[in-house]
Design a protein around this motif. Structure first.
Motif, PDB file in Angstrom:
ATOM      1  N   LEU A   6       0.882  -1.187  -0.059  1.00  0.00           N
ATOM      2  CA  LEU A   6       0.025   0.083  -0.071  1.00  0.00           C
ATOM      3  C   LEU A   6       0.891   1.181  -0.005  1.00  0.00           C
ATOM      4  O   LEU A   6       1.061   1.884   1.182  1.00  0.00           O
ATOM      5  N   PRO A   7       1.480   1.422  -0.788  1.00  0.00           N
ATOM      6  CA  PRO A   7       2.717   2.647  -1.147  1.00  0.00           C
ATOM      7  C   PRO A   7       2.321   3.908  -1.309  1.00  0.00           C
ATOM      8  O   PRO A   7       0.838   3.973  -1.891  1.00  0.00           O
ATOM      9  N   ALA A   8       2.810   4.852  -0.554  1.00  0.00           N
ATOM     10  CA  ALA A   8       2.453   6.374  -0.949  1.00  0.00           C
ATOM     11  C   ALA A   8       2.851   6.896  -2.300  1.00  0.00           C
ATOM     12  O   ALA A   8       2.035   7.491  -2.878  1.00  0.00           O
ATOM     13  N   TRP A   9       3.931   6.220  -2.568  1.00  0.00           N
ATOM     14  CA  TRP A   9       4.402   6.272  -3.980  1.00  0.00           C
ATOM     15  C   TRP A   9       4.474   5.319  -4.866  1.00  0.00           C
ATOM     16  O   TRP A   9       4.946   4.275  -4.500  1.00  0.00           O
ATOM     17  N   TYR A  10       4.176   5.429  -5.977  1.00  0.00           N
ATOM     18  CA  TYR A  10       4.114   4.430  -7.090  1.00  0.00           C
ATOM     19  C   TYR A  10       4.177   4.687  -8.508  1.00  0.00           C
ATOM     20  O   TYR A  10       3.457   5.843  -8.551  1.00  0.00           O
TER      21      TYR A  10
END
Length: 103
Positions: A11-15
């Motif tokens: 569940l990344p903040a940046w991708y």
């Protein structure tokens, strides 16, 4: 090596997404490194200021055999009602994105 029954959800903040293809490349390669050993999926929620057909759009891709759902939430900065609806949209995007990955 054989895959375990372990399931990992990032569940990344940046991708990497359609607005910025370089954001969060470390997370993507980290997930790809785990792919031969466990079941991995990515759910990324991003806010966009551009006009969309729907307030939340879902993009399911198999990026290098990595199941990925990216939800784009439209946010209007000067809209009073949007300040109250955004948390609901964010929760809904997580819920629907998780259901898409689970399928």
């Amino acid at each position: 090596m054989q895959k375990n029954n372990i399931k990992v959800l990032f569940l990344p903040a940046w991708y990497p997404n359609k607005t910025d293809s370089m954001a969060g490349l470390f997370v993507k390669y980290h997930a790809l490194a785990l792919l031969p050993y466990v079941q991995v999926a990515v759910l990324h929620i991003i806010t966009v200021g551009t006009k969309q057909k729907n307030t939340v759009e879902y993009n399911y891709i198999e990026d290098d055999r990595l199941p990925t759902v990216i939800a784009y939430i439209q946010k209007q900065p000067n809209n009073f009602l949007d300040k109250f609806l955004y948390p609901f949209r964010y929760f809904l995007a997580n819920y629907k994105g998780y259901k898409l990955i689970k399928q």
